[in-house]
Design an enzyme around this catalytic site. Structure first.
Site, short mmCIF file in Angstrom:
data_model
loop_
_atom_site.label_atom_id
_atom_site.label_comp_id
_atom_site.label_asym_id
_atom_site.label_seq_id
_atom_site.Cartn_x
_atom_site.Cartn_y
_atom_site.Cartn_z
N HIS A 146 22.42 55.54 51.42
CA HIS A 146 22.82 56.95 51.44
C HIS A 146 22.05 57.61 52.59
CE1 HIS A 146 22.86 61.14 49.99
NE2 HIS A 146 23.84 60.80 49.17
N ASP A 223 15.20 53.64 46.31
CA ASP A 223 16.06 54.76 45.99
C ASP A 223 16.78 54.42 44.68
OD1 ASP A 223 18.06 56.58 45.68
OD2 ASP A 223 18.86 56.42 47.72
N GLN A 226 20.94 55.85 41.74
CA GLN A 226 22.14 55.35 41.06
C GLN A 226 21.82 54.24 40.07
OE1 GLN A 226 25.01 56.80 41.27
NE2 GLN A 226 24.84 58.02 43.14
N CYS A 395 28.25 60.30 51.92
CA CYS A 395 26.94 60.33 52.59
C CYS A 395 26.48 58.92 52.96
CB CYS A 395 25.88 61.03 51.74
SG CYS A 395 26.27 62.73 51.38
N1 PMP Z 1 20.50 58.22 47.17
C1 PMP Z 1 21.64 57.87 46.56
C2 PMP Z 1 21.97 56.41 46.39
C3 PMP Z 1 22.51 58.86 46.10
O1 PMP Z 1 23.65 58.51 45.51
C4 PMP Z 1 22.17 60.22 46.29
C5 PMP Z 1 23.09 61.34 45.85
N2 PMP Z 1 24.43 61.12 46.12
C6 PMP Z 1 20.96 60.52 46.92
C7 PMP Z 1 20.15 59.49 47.35
C8 PMP Z 1 20.50 61.93 47.14
O2 PMP Z 1 20.28 62.56 45.92
P1 PMP Z 1 20.10 64.15 45.84
O3 PMP Z 1 21.28 64.72 46.58
O4 PMP Z 1 20.16 64.43 44.39
O5 PMP Z 1 18.82 64.48 46.48
#
Ligand code: PMP
Length: 439
Positions: A146, A223, A226, A395
């Site tokens: 992401h 991270d 998910q 993203c």
């Molecule tokens: N990492 C992953 C794998 C995500 O799916 C997301 C959110 N789509 C994020 C980071 C970022 O999370 P946040 O927008 O809640 O900060």
């Protein structure tokens, strides 16, 4: 599968009854089929109640003030930290509240930049030297990240002169580990990767990656956005150095998330943000900082949200993450049947198997393209049927580029999703190409 039994029909009905939003209709009275939980999850009543209760009964700033409300607010805030820590297998002092996963990753990268600047100026503690980066050092990520776990590392590399490298993704959507020992080498200082991809749903081989990082003394940043909402996660057992996750994806409120850091690392790390509530002694010339986690929690905190996140962790914990994972593995298998629809191509693993840890090797987030139809049009036709999916690059532009597509549609489930909803999604998707006359 050898994983635990999924939720019974009665349990699932009880789960759904806890989520008020799931009862609403959309687009002219159609039942809502919410398949966008990877973007943000819906919230159970107990989480909504906890936030309201906090504001109605306990609202005060925490860690200051001698009055009863301040005491009660502080207790609720710290109890929530303990609930979140217990849920992910961490010690309470290893959980730092942040506004979300993005902020948590930026906190770590900013602390590394701060350590690098400190070292250049001859300041900073000896312990913080392990966060210093410079030319010749390497930061490793993966092509599946992401943007939240890519851009901060790009920026940190650019600002310190370190080199950014990455592991590639195979055609099946899993990480290509064929050059792991070459990419993660004695120059590697940081290895940052997603536990579960928000596009392909694939679970990363954490043990293999952590072992590779350990061999060369690199810090690992997981991270876990998910994974924490969908799989049992024990951060101590995974043996990562840092991990991040967001409240809003795990049935909690927006505006709150967590950074996990191994205690000795948090102790060695300088603050990225400074100000009130993170200090011990302040003179006009200088300041001594609080121990972690407060050192990283400058300013008035998001107390009601943290309380809500704690309740969400408890709610999931009581349901049992083994059962949640098993339920969602069934949903993933149902979703993957869309590959049988003519013109539909799934981006990522096409089956759900069992990983070395006995857990599903992918989660119920399935991205796909439909031949001849733009993802946004796919999303619109599904929306007309009351089915909410995500469209775009989620993203993760480099991963989409890797698969030669600008955009995909993504269906993603959570604990409250039913097989019947996935069947409705498949049926609606079956009609998409005919709708646009591309059959
Ligand atoms: N990492 C992953 C794998 C995500 O799916 C997301 C959110 N789509 C994020 C980071 C970022 O999370 P946040 O927008 O809640 O900060």
């Amino acid at each position: 599968m050898t994983i635990a039994t999924a939720l019974s029909a009665t349990e699932l009905a009880a789960v759904r009854a806890d989520f008020p939003l799931l009862a609403r209709t959309v687009r002219g009275g159609r039942p809502l089929v919410y398949l966008d939980s990877a973007a943000t999850s819906q919230k159970p009543q107990v989480v909504l109640d906890a936030e309201v209760d906090f504001y109605e009964q306990r609202n005060a700033a925490v860690h200051r003030g001698a009055h009863q409300l301040a005491e009660e607010a502080t207790e609720a805030f710290e109890d929530a930290r303990a609930a979140v820590a217990g849920f992910v297998g961490a010690d309470v002092g290893e959980i730092v509240w942040t506004s979300g996963a993005t902020a948590a990753i930026n906190l770590v990268s900013a602390a590394m930049l701060g350590s690098t600047l400190d070292a250049a100026l001859g300041r900073g503690s000896d312990a913080s030297r392990r966060f210093v980066l410079g030319p010749g050092d390497e930061i490793v990520v993966t092509e599946a990240e992401h943007h939240a776990n890519l851009v901060p590392w790009q920026e940190l590399s650019a600002r310190t002169g370190a080199t950014l490298r990455w592991l590639r993704v195979s055609d099946d959507g899993r990480l290509d580990l064929s050059d792991l020992d070459e990419v993660v080498n004695e120059r590697t200082k940081v290895l940052a990767f997603a536990h579960v991809s928000n596009v392909t749903g694939a679970v990363a081989p954490v043990a293999t990656l952590v072992a590779a990082a350990r061999r060369v003394g690199a810090l690992t940043v997981l991270d876990a956005c998910q994974s924490v909402p969908h799989l049992p996660v024990d951060l101590h057992a995974l043996d990562v150095d840092f991990a991040v996750f967001s409240g809003h994806k795990m049935l909690g409120p927006t505006g709150v998330g967590a950074l996990y850091g191994r205690r000795e690392l948090l102790e060695a790390m300088p603050p990225a943000t400074t100000g009130g509530s993170m200090v011990e002694i302040v003179t006009m010339e200088r300041t001594t900082f609080s121990p972690p986690p407060q050192r990283f929690e400058a300013g008035t905190q998001m107390v009601a949200q943290a309380v809500g996140m704690g309740v969400a962790a408890q709610w999931l914990g009581e349901l049992g993450m083994q059962a949640v994972a098993a339920h969602e593995a069934e949903l993933a298998a149902e979703m993957l049947k869309i590959a049988d629809i003519p013109g539909v191509r799934v981006i990522g693993p096409s089956t759900v198997g069992v990983g070395p840890d006995g857990l599903p090797d992918r989660v119920a987030a399935v991205s796909f393209v439909v031949d001849g139809v733009h993802a946004h049009d796919v999303g619109q036709v599904l929306d007309d049927a009351g089915i909410a999916v995500r469209v775009g690059h989620h993203c993760a532009q480099p991963l989409h580029r890797r698969f030669g597509v600008a955009a995909t549609a993504r269906a993603s489930a959570s604990v409250y999703t039913t097989v019947e909803e996935i069947v409705a999604f498949r049926e609606a998707l079956t009609g998409v190409r005919a709708f646009f006359s591309v059959d």
